[in-house]
Design a protein around this motif. Structure first.
Motif, mmCIF file in Angstrom:
data_model
loop_
_atom_site.group_PDB
_atom_site.id
_atom_site.type_symbol
_atom_site.label_atom_id
_atom_site.label_comp_id
_atom_site.label_asym_id
_atom_site.label_seq_id
_atom_site.Cartn_x
_atom_site.Cartn_y
_atom_site.Cartn_z
ATOM 1 N N PRO A 158 35.035 36.846 44.459
ATOM 2 C CA PRO A 158 34.059 35.930 43.881
ATOM 3 C C PRO A 158 34.602 34.774 43.289
ATOM 4 N N VAL A 159 33.716 33.784 43.000
ATOM 5 C CA VAL A 159 33.981 32.793 41.985
ATOM 6 C C VAL A 159 34.043 33.348 40.420
ATOM 7 N N GLU A 160 34.797 33.059 39.450
ATOM 8 C CA GLU A 160 34.887 33.088 38.374
ATOM 9 C C GLU A 160 34.903 32.030 37.362
ATOM 10 N N TRP A 161 34.225 31.856 36.350
ATOM 11 C CA TRP A 161 34.277 30.697 35.486
ATOM 12 C C TRP A 161 34.183 30.996 33.818
ATOM 13 N N GLU A 162 34.388 30.017 33.124
ATOM 14 C CA GLU A 162 34.351 30.200 31.650
ATOM 15 C C GLU A 162 33.485 29.325 31.137
ATOM 16 N N GLU A 163 32.637 29.619 30.226
ATOM 17 C CA GLU A 163 31.697 28.768 29.535
ATOM 18 C C GLU A 163 32.418 27.946 28.662
ATOM 19 N N PRO A 164 32.031 26.655 28.359
ATOM 20 C CA PRO A 164 32.691 26.047 27.408
ATOM 21 C C PRO A 164 32.724 26.670 26.022
ATOM 22 N N GLY A 165 34.070 26.468 25.346
ATOM 23 C CA GLY A 165 34.396 27.085 24.252
ATOM 24 C C GLY A 165 34.633 28.524 24.164
ATOM 25 N N SER A 166 34.671 28.946 25.350
ATOM 26 C CA SER A 166 34.927 30.649 25.498
ATOM 27 C C SER A 166 36.129 30.722 26.707
ATOM 28 N N ARG A 167 36.744 31.708 26.450
ATOM 29 C CA ARG A 167 37.839 32.069 27.299
ATOM 30 C C ARG A 167 37.465 33.471 28.084
ATOM 31 N N ALA A 168 36.227 34.006 28.040
ATOM 32 C CA ALA A 168 35.669 35.181 28.556
ATOM 33 C C ALA A 168 35.281 34.860 29.882
ATOM 34 N N ALA A 169 35.658 35.499 31.131
ATOM 35 C CA ALA A 169 35.441 35.131 32.431
ATOM 36 C C ALA A 169 34.094 35.642 32.729
ATOM 37 N N ARG A 170 33.178 34.870 33.609
ATOM 38 C CA ARG A 170 32.096 35.369 33.993
ATOM 39 C C ARG A 170 32.269 35.301 35.760
ATOM 40 N N GLN A 171 31.332 35.879 36.489
ATOM 41 C CA GLN A 171 31.788 36.348 37.812
ATOM 42 C C GLN A 171 30.419 36.157 38.760
ATOM 43 N N SER A 172 30.424 35.410 39.825
ATOM 44 C CA SER A 172 29.503 35.293 40.724
ATOM 45 C C SER A 172 29.537 36.595 41.388
ATOM 46 N N ARG A 173 28.609 36.428 42.312
ATOM 47 C CA ARG A 173 28.258 37.656 43.362
ATOM 48 C C ARG A 173 29.324 37.301 44.563
ATOM 49 N N GLY A 174 29.623 38.201 45.433
ATOM 50 C CA GLY A 174 30.514 38.268 46.572
ATOM 51 C C GLY A 174 30.418 36.845 47.432
ATOM 52 N N GLY A 175 31.431 36.841 48.334
ATOM 53 C CA GLY A 175 31.221 35.333 49.199
ATOM 54 C C GLY A 175 30.853 35.635 50.884
ATOM 55 N N THR A 176 31.419 34.819 51.591
ATOM 56 C CA THR A 176 30.870 35.005 52.739
ATOM 57 C C THR A 176 31.787 36.107 53.792
ATOM 58 N N GLU A 177 31.427 36.329 54.939
ATOM 59 C CA GLU A 177 32.315 36.966 55.875
ATOM 60 C C GLU A 177 33.254 36.467 56.551
ATOM 61 N N ARG A 178 33.446 35.337 56.298
ATOM 62 C CA ARG A 178 34.384 34.458 57.342
ATOM 63 C C ARG A 178 35.691 34.274 56.784
ATOM 64 N N ARG A 179 36.822 34.246 57.839
ATOM 65 C CA ARG A 179 38.264 33.808 57.407
ATOM 66 C C ARG A 179 38.378 32.501 57.947
ATOM 67 N N ARG A 180 38.668 31.664 56.907
ATOM 68 C CA ARG A 180 38.837 29.990 57.059
ATOM 69 C C ARG A 180 40.061 29.581 56.550
ATOM 70 N N PRO A 181 41.157 29.734 56.982
ATOM 71 C CA PRO A 181 42.504 29.203 56.370
ATOM 72 C C PRO A 181 42.332 27.651 56.162
ATOM 73 N N GLY A 182 42.914 27.327 55.029
ATOM 74 C CA GLY A 182 42.867 25.775 54.953
ATOM 75 C C GLY A 182 42.667 25.455 53.425
ATOM 76 N N CYS A 183 42.735 24.254 53.131
ATOM 77 C CA CYS A 183 42.456 23.724 51.822
ATOM 78 C C CYS A 183 41.200 23.915 51.194
ATOM 79 N N GLN A 184 41.134 24.373 50.017
ATOM 80 C CA GLN A 184 39.907 24.486 49.264
ATOM 81 C C GLN A 184 39.489 23.186 48.831
ATOM 82 N N GLY A 185 38.303 23.046 48.311
ATOM 83 C CA GLY A 185 37.785 21.554 47.835
ATOM 84 C C GLY A 185 38.356 21.352 46.372
ATOM 85 N N TYR A 186 39.313 20.874 46.165
ATOM 86 C CA TYR A 186 39.814 20.310 44.995
ATOM 87 C C TYR A 186 39.705 18.916 45.267
ATOM 88 N N TRP A 187 40.156 19.499 46.606
ATOM 89 C CA TRP A 187 40.064 18.648 47.694
ATOM 90 C C TRP A 187 38.752 18.525 48.089
#
Length: 304
Positions: A158-187
């Motif tokens: 899952p993707v997690e994130w912190e709201e502004p001014g907080s270090r408490a992590a929040r979490q999204s729901r699960g991801g996809t069922e595919r396996r795809r090696p490679g560079c994530q979007g930072y890129w």
């Protein structure tokens, strides 16, 4: 060239030059402060026209933005590199209040316990910049990051994130069922001079992730010098996964005898790259500002 020709060349006006062709003596033609337009009902139009050479591009083409004051919030996707920081200062020069802007940074390493694809100092640098500028920061990451995705079987973490001014992590729901090696979007503000990010000051010509697949041999030679253990693990990844970072050869052959890009003259930058440390007090340069060591290293995309 104001025409809408094919390819990126068709979007470049006469007088623009590539970063890789810049030198210290290149005159500044377009680098002038913008006049504040926030609150004046002025729509934002591009200085260089976008591409409309296919039906798809014609459908998605956006000729202008609404006046900046019409937006509830303006998000700057902040990698920590020169492009996103310049975007922020552009908005600031146009008069956008800092309280209406928000930095969003995606941590590609995802707090992985042992592996790292990004620079050790990036997370601290981004936080320091946000604090120094007084802009809210929202940080996200996919759990276990780049290498978790590279080796996963089944659904993504899952993707997690912190709201502004907080270090408490929040979490999204699960991801996809595919396996795809490679560079994530930072890129600088008035009276302040922001030094180049530590990678630029250490000799790199770009602030992508440390072991970016688009790095040149001399940039990977720098990784081999500063992070020999991580470099060795990348070679092991190639063996385990059965494919190479470069699609023509393995990492050792790709780097060959290339000279390392590392510039040891900026000891503070090297310390930050190795330790990951970066404080708010280091965001602005004191005294005379100089080009970072990586500014004219020749590869397209370097700072000018």
């Amino acid at each position: 060239m104001k025409g809408q020709g094919k390819g990126m060349a068709g979007t470049r006006e006469a007088g623009y030059i590539r970063d890789r062709d810049c030198t210290r003596d290149t005159p500044v033609v377009y680098g002038k402060p913008d006049k504040p337009v926030y609150g004046k009902g002025v729509p934002i139009r591009p200085r260089v026209l976008g591409r409309t050479d296919t039906e798809h591009r014609q459908r998605i083409y956006l000729g202008q933005l609404f006046p900046l004051e019409d937006y509830d919030r303006i998000v700057v996707l902040l990698s920590g590199g020169k492009d996103s920081v310049a975007c922020y200062y552009k908005l600031w020069e146009l008069g956008v209040p800092k309280g209406k802007m928000e930095f969003w940074h995606h941590d590609i390493d995802g707090k992985h316990q042992s592996r790292r694809m990004d620079w050790r100092c990036t997370r601290n640098y981004v936080r320091a910049l946000a604090e120094a500028e007084g802009v809210s920061l929202r940080v996200s990451w996919r759990k276990n990051g780049f290498f978790g995705e590279l080796y996963r079987l089944g659904a993504s973490e899952p993707v997690e994130w912190e709201e502004p001014g907080s270090r408490a992590a929040r979490q999204s729901r699960g991801g996809t069922e595919r396996r795809r090696p490679g560079c994530q979007g930072y890129w600088g503000g008035k009276g302040k001079r922001r030094p180049g990010c530590q990678e630029d000051r250490g000799g790199w010509n770009r602030c992508s992730c440390a072991m970016c697949i688009f790095s040149t041999p001399k940039l990977f030679a720098g990784i081999r010098e500063l992070y020999p253990e991580e470099f060795a693990l990348l070679k092991k990844d190639e063996e385990i996964l059965g494919f190479t970072l470069d699609n023509r050869c393995g990492l050792d052959e790709f780097v060959g005898d290339a000279r390392s890009c590392v510039y040891h003259g900026d000891k503070a930058a090297i310390h930050s790259l190795l330790s990951g440390e970066f404080s708010t007090g280091e965001v602005y340069a004191e005294g005379e500002w100089n080009y970072p060591a990586g500014a004219f290293h020749g590869a397209e995309g370097g700072p000018c």
